[in-house]
Design a protein around this motif. Structure first.
Motif, mmCIF file in Angstrom:
data_model
loop_
_atom_site.group_PDB
_atom_site.id
_atom_site.type_symbol
_atom_site.label_atom_id
_atom_site.label_comp_id
_atom_site.label_asym_id
_atom_site.label_seq_id
_atom_site.Cartn_x
_atom_site.Cartn_y
_atom_site.Cartn_z
ATOM 1 N N HIS A 77 18.634 13.080 1.480
ATOM 2 C CA HIS A 77 19.810 13.719 0.864
ATOM 3 C C HIS A 77 19.446 14.532 -0.366
ATOM 4 N N ALA A 78 18.365 14.132 -1.039
ATOM 5 C CA ALA A 78 17.980 14.872 -2.244
ATOM 6 C C ALA A 78 17.534 16.292 -1.870
ATOM 7 N N ALA A 79 16.615 16.364 -0.912
ATOM 8 C CA ALA A 79 16.128 17.685 -0.481
ATOM 9 C C ALA A 79 17.241 18.481 0.190
ATOM 10 N N GLN A 105 16.963 21.700 -8.847
ATOM 11 C CA GLN A 105 15.669 21.010 -8.763
ATOM 12 C C GLN A 105 15.799 19.539 -9.133
ATOM 13 N N SER A 106 16.609 19.269 -10.136
ATOM 14 C CA SER A 106 16.734 17.861 -10.541
ATOM 15 C C SER A 106 17.418 17.058 -9.435
ATOM 16 N N ALA A 107 18.318 17.700 -8.691
ATOM 17 C CA ALA A 107 18.917 17.014 -7.533
ATOM 18 C C ALA A 107 17.864 16.833 -6.438
ATOM 19 N N ARG A 108 17.095 17.886 -6.181
ATOM 20 C CA ARG A 108 16.106 17.826 -5.104
ATOM 21 C C ARG A 108 15.075 16.716 -5.345
ATOM 22 N N ASN A 109 14.725 16.533 -6.614
ATOM 23 C CA ASN A 109 13.649 15.590 -6.922
ATOM 24 C C ASN A 109 14.131 14.192 -7.305
ATOM 25 N N HIS A 110 15.432 13.968 -7.298
ATOM 26 C CA HIS A 110 15.902 12.720 -7.908
ATOM 27 C C HIS A 110 15.516 11.463 -7.131
ATOM 28 N N SER A 111 15.190 11.622 -5.857
ATOM 29 C CA SER A 111 14.807 10.421 -5.097
ATOM 30 C C SER A 111 13.347 10.026 -5.304
ATOM 31 N N ASN A 112 12.568 10.918 -5.889
ATOM 32 C CA ASN A 112 11.153 10.595 -6.148
ATOM 33 C C ASN A 112 11.048 9.754 -7.416
ATOM 34 N N GLU A 122 14.287 13.390 -15.243
ATOM 35 C CA GLU A 122 14.146 11.979 -15.622
ATOM 36 C C GLU A 122 15.497 11.374 -15.993
ATOM 37 N N VAL A 123 16.328 12.156 -16.661
ATOM 38 C CA VAL A 123 17.666 11.667 -16.998
ATOM 39 C C VAL A 123 18.437 11.373 -15.714
ATOM 40 N N VAL A 124 18.358 12.282 -14.749
ATOM 41 C CA VAL A 124 19.106 12.095 -13.500
ATOM 42 C C VAL A 124 18.616 10.838 -12.766
ATOM 43 N N LYS A 125 17.307 10.685 -12.669
ATOM 44 C CA LYS A 125 16.768 9.518 -11.948
ATOM 45 C C LYS A 125 17.179 8.214 -12.637
ATOM 46 N N LEU A 134 24.820 -1.045 -12.324
ATOM 47 C CA LEU A 134 26.096 -1.429 -12.934
ATOM 48 C C LEU A 134 27.182 -1.680 -11.883
ATOM 49 N N TYR A 135 27.013 -1.069 -10.713
ATOM 50 C CA TYR A 135 27.951 -1.307 -9.610
ATOM 51 C C TYR A 135 27.440 -2.342 -8.606
ATOM 52 N N ASN A 136 26.434 -3.091 -9.023
ATOM 53 C CA ASN A 136 25.877 -4.128 -8.136
ATOM 54 C C ASN A 136 25.365 -3.576 -6.807
ATOM 55 N N ILE A 137 24.871 -2.359 -6.843
ATOM 56 C CA ILE A 137 24.266 -1.791 -5.631
ATOM 57 C C ILE A 137 22.794 -2.201 -5.647
ATOM 58 N N GLN A 138 22.364 -2.750 -4.566
ATOM 59 C CA GLN A 138 20.991 -3.242 -4.478
ATOM 60 C C GLN A 138 19.977 -2.107 -4.675
ATOM 61 N N LEU A 139 19.018 -2.337 -5.584
ATOM 62 C CA LEU A 139 17.922 -1.371 -5.742
ATOM 63 C C LEU A 139 16.799 -1.863 -4.839
ATOM 64 N N SER A 140 16.680 -1.268 -3.684
ATOM 65 C CA SER A 140 15.799 -1.837 -2.669
ATOM 66 C C SER A 140 14.340 -1.461 -2.882
ATOM 67 N N ARG A 141 14.077 -0.392 -3.612
ATOM 68 C CA ARG A 141 12.688 0.054 -3.769
ATOM 69 C C ARG A 141 12.135 -0.379 -5.128
ATOM 70 N N GLU A 142 10.870 -0.730 -5.089
ATOM 71 C CA GLU A 142 10.232 -1.225 -6.311
ATOM 72 C C GLU A 142 10.288 -0.192 -7.440
ATOM 73 N N GLU A 143 10.089 1.082 -7.086
ATOM 74 C CA GLU A 143 10.093 2.117 -8.127
ATOM 75 C C GLU A 143 11.474 2.269 -8.775
#
Ligand SMILES: [Fe+2]
Length: 165
Positions: A77-79, A105-112, A122-125, A134-143
């Motif tokens: 979705h970012a790209a 660009q900040s949207a395109r790169n936000h998933s990295n 960096e602010v967007v990420k 804050l919405y209790n959405i699981q952060l599934s990736r370590e990064e």
């Protein structure tokens, strides 16, 4: 009307249009609505703290998931947001070409979330992971969790770090 409110109106109008489009969405449109606005607030605060342009930061956060809004899909979705977002931003005679590029660009790169990008990116990420937390959405990736940890420290949110993520 200021530019943040203008683009927020535009995004809300788009969401309304998508309510009439029958596609299967990975995330409901109500989430897109809430997340874009709360990300914009978090992004603005992070931008103030970091000395990043706060208006651009709020706007970049607001539109960062536009690709998912358009396609309904989380995958890529970012790209996928890059080109449609540029079109959207250029429809208004509000942004310079340079600003359009920075925001898209900040949207395109936000998933990295592993890579360190421009201060705006960096602010967007960071706003994205913090808002999801804050919405209790699981952060599934370590990064994503690493980022949450760093931004938690930066904002001095204390020792109650959510290690159970
Ligand atoms: Fe997001």
């Amino acid at each position: 009307m200021n530019r943040l409110l203008k683009i927020q109106d535009k995004m809300l109008e788009k969401i309304k249009e998508f309510e009439n489009v029958n596609i299967k969405r990975d995330y409901p449109l109500n989430w897109e609505k809430v997340h874009m606005i709360s990300c914009a607030h978090i992004g603005k605060l992070l931008a103030i703290k970091r000395g990043v342009d706060m208006e651009l930061a709020a706007i970049a956060c607001l539109v960062h998931d536009y690709g998912r809004l358009v396609t309904g899909k989380q995958d890529n979705h970012a790209a996928n947001g890059y080109e449609p977002l540029k079109e959207l931003l250029m429809e208004e005679d509000t942004f310079t070409e340079e600003e359009v590029e920075l925001i898209a660009q900040s949207a395109r790169n936000h998933s990295n979330k592993n890579d360190i990008g421009s201060p705006l990116e960096e602010v967007v990420k960071d706003a994205d992971v913090l808002d999801c937390y804050l919405y209790n959405i699981q952060l599934s990736r370590e990064e994503q969790r690493d980022r949450l940890y760093k931004v938690w420290e930066e904002l001095k949110l204390g020792n109650n770090y959510p290690f159970n993520l």
